[in-house]
Enzyme design. Structure first.
Site, PDB file in Angstrom:
ATOM      1  CB  CYS A 103      33.585  40.579  49.092  1.00 13.63           C
ATOM      2  SG  CYS A 103      33.905  40.165  47.636  1.00 13.63           S
ATOM      3  CG  HIS A 133      37.407  34.024  39.512  1.00  9.77           C
ATOM      4  ND1 HIS A 133      38.066  32.816  37.763  1.00  9.77           N
ATOM      5  CD2 HIS A 133      38.159  34.567  39.850  1.00  9.77           C
ATOM      6  CE1 HIS A 133      38.679  33.583  37.634  1.00  9.77           C
ATOM      7  NE2 HIS A 133      39.657  34.504  39.417  1.00  9.77           N
ATOM      8  CG  HIS A 175      39.101  40.539  39.355  1.00  9.98           C
ATOM      9  ND1 HIS A 175      39.046  39.885  39.928  1.00  9.98           N
ATOM     10  CD2 HIS A 175      38.166  39.663  38.443  1.00  9.98           C
ATOM     11  CE1 HIS A 175      38.724  38.981  40.073  1.00  9.98           C
ATOM     12  NE2 HIS A 175      38.612  38.825  39.542  1.00  9.98           N
ATOM     13  CD  GLU A 219      42.847  42.712  43.006  1.00  8.31           C
ATOM     14  OE1 GLU A 219      42.012  41.597  42.979  1.00  8.31           O
ATOM     15  OE2 GLU A 219      43.470  43.746  43.698  1.00  8.31           O
ATOM     16  CB  CYS A 268      39.544  43.444  51.031  1.00 10.54           C
ATOM     17  SG  CYS A 268      38.303  43.692  50.986  1.00 10.54           S
ATOM     18  CG  ASN A 270      38.685  34.112  46.906  1.00  8.77           C
ATOM     19  OD1 ASN A 270      37.818  33.583  47.991  1.00  8.77           O
ATOM     20  ND2 ASN A 270      38.167  35.004  46.041  1.00  8.77           N
ATOM     21  CB  SER A 272      33.611  34.553  43.662  1.00 12.95           C
ATOM     22  OG  SER A 272      34.657  33.528  43.295  1.00 12.95           O
TER      23      SER A 272
HETATM   24 FE1  F3S Z   1      35.434  41.602  47.628  1.00 11.73          FE
HETATM   25 FE2  F3S Z   1      36.190  44.309  47.233  1.00 11.73          FE
HETATM   26 FE3  F3S Z   1      37.053  42.955  48.803  1.00 11.73          FE
HETATM   27  S1  F3S Z   1      35.453  42.745  46.003  1.00 11.73           S
HETATM   28  S2  F3S Z   1      37.285  41.284  48.122  1.00 11.73           S
HETATM   29  S3  F3S Z   1      34.528  43.677  48.762  1.00 11.73           S
HETATM   30  S4  F3S Z   1      37.914  43.927  46.952  1.00 11.73           S
END
Ligand code: F3S
Length: 279
Positions: free
Chosen positions: A12, A39, A74, A126, A192, A222, A264
Site C-alpha cells: 500500500c 512483515h 505502524h 500499530e 485505511c 492484514n 507488505s
Molecule cells: Fe498502508 Fe498506511 Fe493504509 S501503512 S494500509 S496506507 S494505513
C-alpha cells in the site's frame, strides 16, 4: 484457464513509502529500523545484506548519537519517540500518515476528556503505538465478546477509532454493540481505504474463483484477514509466502484462479506467482 490478479495486491502507499525511506538512508552511515520495516522476511534480509539492521529494543547499545533509526509505518508511542530524541539519533519517521492521523485524533480526543476505544488487535504494534498516544483511559476491543462485556461509567465520554487494517464489517458490528449501551460516543472510522479496497476486491475475485491464492508473510495480520475473507468465498484458498509454497499442479487443474497479496508483499513475489500460474 483464467488468472485474475487483484489490482490492489501488494504494497500500500504507507508501506511503499516506508520501504523507500529505508532504502534512501543506505550509505548515509549506520541505519537501523525499529522492528522489521515490514512483515516480509525477504525484504528484511535484503536490507540486512545492505547494512540495515533491525533493533528490537530502545535499550540497544548501538543507538548512539548520529545513527539513523527508521520508524516503521505502524508508528511508535510518544514515550518511545521521546526516548529516541533523548538518545540523539537521527529519527527517520516513516509512520504512515494515516496512522499518524490516529495518534493526533486520540491525543486531541483525550484532551477533550474522552476515553478511547481502539477496535483492533491489542498485540499489534500499530495498536500498541496508538495506546501510547492516549492520555485518557484506553480499551482495546477485538471480539464480539469483548464488545458485549465492555462497560464504562455512565458519565464517561468515549471516542472509538480503529486499527487501520481492521475488517470493516467486523468494525461495524462491534461499534453497533457498543453504541447500544447508550454512552456519549464519538466514532471515527480510521480504517485505511487501501485495506478496504484490497478486501473488497479480494472478496469479489474469490467469489468467482475455483482457487484463490493469497500471498503474504506468515505474521502479517492484514494478509491473515485477506485469507479469512477469501476462504469464506472460496474453499480452495491457499496462503503462501512465496512461489515455493504453492502446489502449482493443483492450481493449474482449476479453470478460474484468483491472486491477491497483503500490504507488505513485494511486487516481484506477486509477479513470480502470477507468471507461474499463466505458464
Ligand atoms: Fe498502508 Fe498506511 Fe493504509 S501503512 S494500509 S496506507 S494505513
Amino acid at each position: 484457464m483464467s488468472v485474475t490478479l487483484a489490482k490492489t495486491a501488494g504494497f500500500c502507499f504507507g508501506v511503499k513509502r516506508a520501504v523507500n525511506m529505508v532504502y534512501d538512508e543506505i550509505g548515509k552511515g549506520s541505519v537501523f529500523t525499529y522492528g522489521p520495516i515490514i512483515h516480509n522476511e525477504e525484504v528484511v534480509a535484503d536490507l540486512k545484506a545492505r547494512g540495515v539492521d533491525v533493533i528490537q529494543t530502545l535499550e540497544d547499545e548501538r543507538l548512539v548519537p548520529g545513527v539513523s533509526v527508521v520508524i516503521r509505518s505502524h508508528g511508535i508511542s510518544r514515550e518511545e519517540y521521546e526516548t529516541l530524541e533523548r538518545k540523539g539519533v537521527r529519527i527517520v519517521d516513516a509512520t504512515c500518515p494515516f496512522v499518524k492521523k490516529i495518534h493526533k485524533i486520540v491525543e486531541a480526543q483525550a484532551l477533550e476528556g474522552r476515553s478511547i476505544i481502539i477496535i483492533g488487535n491489542d498485540r499489534h504494534p500499530e495498536v500498541e503505538a496508538i495506546k501510547g498516544w492516549c492520555k485518557s483511559p484506553v480499551t482495546v476491543i477485538e471480539t464480539i465478546d469483548e464488545a458485549d462485556r465492555f462497560r464504562a461509567a455512565e458519565s464517561e465520554k468515549l471516542c472509538i477509532v480503529s486499527q487501520t487494517t481492521f475488517n470493516y464489517n467486523k468494525f461495524k458490528d462491534l461499534v453497533e454493540i457498543i453504541s447500544k449501551k447508550g454512552y456519549d460516543i464519538r466514532c471515527l472510522n480510521t480504517i485505511c481505504n487501501a485495506t478496504e479496497e484490497r478486501q473488497t476486491e479480494a472478496r469479489q475475485i474469490a467469489a468467482r474463483a475455483d482457487a484463490m491464492i493469497v500471498i503474504g508473510g506468515r505474521h502479517s495480520s492484514n494478509t491473515q484477514k485477506l485469507y479469512e475473507i477469501c476462504k469464506n468465498e472460496c474453499e480452495n484458498t491457499y496462503y503462501i509466502q512465496t512461489l515455493n509454497d504453492l502446489d502449482l499442479a493443483k492450481v493449474k487443474s482449476m479453470s478460474n484462479v484468483g491472486i491477491t497479496a497483503g500490504a507488505s508483499t513485494p511486487n516481484n513475489i506477486i509477479e513470480e506467482v502470477h507468471k507461474a500460474c499463466l505458464k
